[in-house]
Design a protein around this motif. Sequence first.
Motif: not given
Length: 73
Positions: A38, A52, A54-58, A69-71
């Motif tokens: 990772r 961040e 790679d597994d989405g941990t921020i 929610d970054e989107d």
Amino acid sequence: MRLGTRWEFGAEPPASVPAELRPLIATAESRVASGEGRHWTLTWLEGRPIAELDDGTIVTTGALPDGGDEDDW
């Protein structure tokens, strides 16, 4: 403009990673079962550092817009 960077999980973060983010990254790494293969990515949002995994941990020094929610920002 600030440029981001990438580094391997478990490695010393590059000099461009702010000091206040380093202990937060170490804590996050201690909670991940396996970091093998990772990488972290450092980006900047409105002047705030965001790391961040790679597994989405921020990891960041403040709340993300709209609760993370970054989107939607």
